[in-house]
Each structure stands twice: as C-alpha cells, then as structure tokens.
Design a protein around this motif. Sequence first.
Motif, PDB file in Angstrom:
ATOM      1  N   THR A  76       0.807  -1.232   0.000  1.00  0.00           N
ATOM      2  CA  THR A  76       0.000   0.000   0.000  1.00  0.00           C
ATOM      3  C   THR A  76       0.834   1.273   0.000  1.00  0.00           C
ATOM      4  O   THR A  76       0.306   2.352  -0.296  1.00  0.00           O
ATOM      5  CB  THR A  76      -0.911   0.029   1.237  1.00  0.00           C
ATOM      6  OG1 THR A  76      -0.086   0.114   2.426  1.00  0.00           O
ATOM      7  CG2 THR A  76      -1.777  -1.231   1.305  1.00  0.00           C
ATOM      8  N   GLN A  78       1.954   2.561   2.661  1.00  0.00           N
ATOM      9  CA  GLN A  78       1.670   3.239   3.921  1.00  0.00           C
ATOM     10  C   GLN A  78       2.764   2.987   4.948  1.00  0.00           C
ATOM     11  O   GLN A  78       3.335   1.910   5.016  1.00  0.00           O
ATOM     12  CB  GLN A  78       0.314   2.791   4.481  1.00  0.00           C
ATOM     13  CG  GLN A  78      -0.863   3.217   3.625  1.00  0.00           C
ATOM     14  CD  GLN A  78      -2.188   2.733   4.179  1.00  0.00           C
ATOM     15  OE1 GLN A  78      -2.237   1.777   4.962  1.00  0.00           O
ATOM     16  NE2 GLN A  78      -3.268   3.384   3.787  1.00  0.00           N
ATOM     17  N   GLN A  79       3.017   4.006   5.754  1.00  0.00           N
ATOM     18  CA  GLN A  79       4.071   3.964   6.753  1.00  0.00           C
ATOM     19  C   GLN A  79       3.539   3.446   8.087  1.00  0.00           C
ATOM     20  O   GLN A  79       2.385   3.716   8.457  1.00  0.00           O
ATOM     21  CB  GLN A  79       4.645   5.380   6.949  1.00  0.00           C
ATOM     22  CG  GLN A  79       5.936   5.448   7.723  1.00  0.00           C
ATOM     23  CD  GLN A  79       7.145   5.059   6.885  1.00  0.00           C
ATOM     24  OE1 GLN A  79       7.092   5.055   5.666  1.00  0.00           O
ATOM     25  NE2 GLN A  79       8.243   4.743   7.559  1.00  0.00           N
ATOM     26  N   THR A  88       1.981   7.078  10.668  1.00  0.00           N
ATOM     27  CA  THR A  88       1.376   5.757  10.538  1.00  0.00           C
ATOM     28  C   THR A  88       0.095   5.810   9.701  1.00  0.00           C
ATOM     29  O   THR A  88      -0.787   6.643   9.931  1.00  0.00           O
ATOM     30  CB  THR A  88       1.067   5.165  11.930  1.00  0.00           C
ATOM     31  OG1 THR A  88       2.306   4.954  12.613  1.00  0.00           O
ATOM     32  CG2 THR A  88       0.335   3.839  11.813  1.00  0.00           C
ATOM     33  N   GLY A  89       0.036   4.924   8.698  1.00  0.00           N
ATOM     34  CA  GLY A  89      -1.123   4.857   7.813  1.00  0.00           C
ATOM     35  C   GLY A  89      -1.088   5.862   6.674  1.00  0.00           C
ATOM     36  O   GLY A  89      -2.016   5.908   5.855  1.00  0.00           O
ATOM     37  N   ARG A  90      -0.016   6.642   6.606  1.00  0.00           N
ATOM     38  CA  ARG A  90       0.089   7.691   5.576  1.00  0.00           C
ATOM     39  C   ARG A  90       1.035   7.250   4.460  1.00  0.00           C
ATOM     40  O   ARG A  90       2.005   6.525   4.696  1.00  0.00           O
ATOM     41  CB  ARG A  90       0.628   8.984   6.186  1.00  0.00           C
ATOM     42  CG  ARG A  90      -0.195   9.508   7.360  1.00  0.00           C
ATOM     43  CD  ARG A  90      -1.503  10.109   6.909  1.00  0.00           C
ATOM     44  NE  ARG A  90      -2.181  10.780   8.014  1.00  0.00           N
ATOM     45  CZ  ARG A  90      -3.250  11.556   7.862  1.00  0.00           C
ATOM     46  NH1 ARG A  90      -3.766  11.747   6.652  1.00  0.00           N
ATOM     47  NH2 ARG A  90      -3.812  12.135   8.917  1.00  0.00           N
ATOM     48  N   GLN A  91       0.778   7.737   3.249  1.00  0.00           N
ATOM     49  CA  GLN A  91       1.667   7.504   2.121  1.00  0.00           C
ATOM     50  C   GLN A  91       2.658   8.673   2.073  1.00  0.00           C
ATOM     51  O   GLN A  91       2.527   9.598   1.271  1.00  0.00           O
ATOM     52  CB  GLN A  91       0.865   7.376   0.829  1.00  0.00           C
ATOM     53  CG  GLN A  91      -0.022   6.134   0.809  1.00  0.00           C
ATOM     54  CD  GLN A  91      -0.806   5.991  -0.474  1.00  0.00           C
ATOM     55  OE1 GLN A  91      -1.364   6.957  -0.994  1.00  0.00           O
ATOM     56  NE2 GLN A  91      -0.857   4.767  -0.998  1.00  0.00           N
TER      57      GLN A  91
END
Length: 309
Positions: A76, A78-79, A88-91
Amino acid sequence: MTRTYYGLDIGGTKIELVACGDSLEVGYRRRVTTPTQDYAEFLDTVDALVRSADEELDATCDAVGVGLPGVVDRATGQQLSSNVPALTGRQVGQDLQARLQRPLHLGNDLQCFALSEAHGGAAEGYASMFGAILGTGAGGGYCIEGRLIAGYNGIAGEWGHWGVPASLLAKYELPLLDCACGLRGCLERYVSGSGLAMIHRHLGGGALEASAVVDRVRHDDSTALRALEVHRDLLGHAFASLVMALDPHVIVLGGGLSKFEPLYRDLPDAIAAHLFKGMRVPPILPPKFGDAGGARGAALLARQHGTAP
C-alpha cells in the motif's frame, strides 16, 4: 558540474537536513523539532525546511533522500512508525513528492545511518558492519562490503523489536511493556535512551530523559548507577543476539546514548556475558559523523539513485 543533494533524517525528536555535494562532504546543516502527532504540521515542517535550505544556499538541490522511521507496507505504500505516530497509515513518500516537486528517494532512517558510517565513516574498510541506534528508539542497519542489506520486507536491522527474554524481565522485576509497533516486550522499550529513563523511574528515580540519568551517573547517584547496570545487561544481551544472528565485523553506535563514553569500555564484557565460549565480541565504535549521521546517509541514498525518481 557540482551537484547538490539534500539528506533528511526524520527522528522521533528532531528532523535534520544536510546538503552535500558529490563528495558527500556536509556543507549545510539544520535541525528542527519533529511534529510527531500532526501529519499536516509534519508535511509543512519538512517543506519549510527544504525551502529554507534552497534560499540560504541560493540553489535548488538535484535530489532529496529521506530517512523515515519505521517500515513501509510495500503493498500500500503506507508507513508504520512507532516513534512518529503521525506518519502511521500515511503515504509519506507520495505526499512529500507532491510538496517538494523534485526527485525524492526514501529509505529507513536507521539504515541510512548505517550506510553513512559504512562509506567513509567509522566502519570504512570493514567487511561487514551493523549500525545500532540508541536514541528515542532502538534499531539499526546492516551493510556488507558497503552495500545496505534491506531484506525481503525492507526491515533488516530492526533489532529493537526483538523481544526481551522473560528471564531478564524477571531478573530485574521489570514490567512487560506494550510497544507502539503492536508487539509487547520489545527491546526498544528497555534499551533505548527512553528505556534507560524508564528503568531509572522503575527503580524509584525521577529521570524523564536518558541525559538526566547519565548526568546523575557522573555524580555517583546510586539509583542512576543501578539503572545503568540493568540497562547495560539488557543491551549486552541484545547485542550478543546481533552477533549470533549476523556476526558483523564491527558495531557502530548512533543516537544520543552513543555520546556516553563508558559504553565503549563496558559493553564488550556485557555482550560477552551472553555469548558462548570462544565467540569474539566485535569492536564497538562511536560514529564518525555524529550521533545523527542518518541525514548524510539519506543524501548518499539520493546520490546513489541519481536524479530520476
């Protein structure tokens, strides 16, 4: 024509930007505090830091390397970052690329530190090296013949999320702590700088940061000395596990605790205590490029990949 590469080291406490030429000599350096909880503020901070460097250097860099904390979901993009929860959860790569509008190359912050020390740093000339960060968190990177070994998931070197043995927790009556990565009992919670402060508080002290514990050790404070003793044993176990798993020819320390000189004197015996007979402890060295050499490693990452994203 001389090229300019920016390297950004994103840490749980600070963001550092350096500007390097092809020789990787650092000609510009600036640090700011990391916004750990607000993602929009994080993007604004990085953008402003890069634009400020452009203005002060009166130039636009050829490429930017960024060392990010944590791991990336390769499916995905995502981090996952325990030290900078806002990521966290972000590109993060995609969003920074949109902001900065220039060639951008991402790596892991801890691996960038190792890469820097393997190229002209303390580990220059060694067949293999492990760069171990002891800062807000604990992790590192592994290089063979100067080449970074990232691994199948890109997480090679994440020793900070190995578990502390129950026997050591029981020996020192330490609590089993949750980690922001989702696991429990991770070494990072105990052997990082913040881990040293936690041990001090657990023993009845009041230190909020590792630097306060170190300062009290220098004044022969008994609680601080005991906290350091416990921390040293846990760290000795952790590094002995590294030796048995990877057998590096040298270990280079980074992060705030790498400035504490007695570590280099005391760690070899602490590691040896957890190894079986006949095993040698590799040299434990301070970093050549300071406790936060990851920014230079990120610039090296940008140079290695060239100017095309």
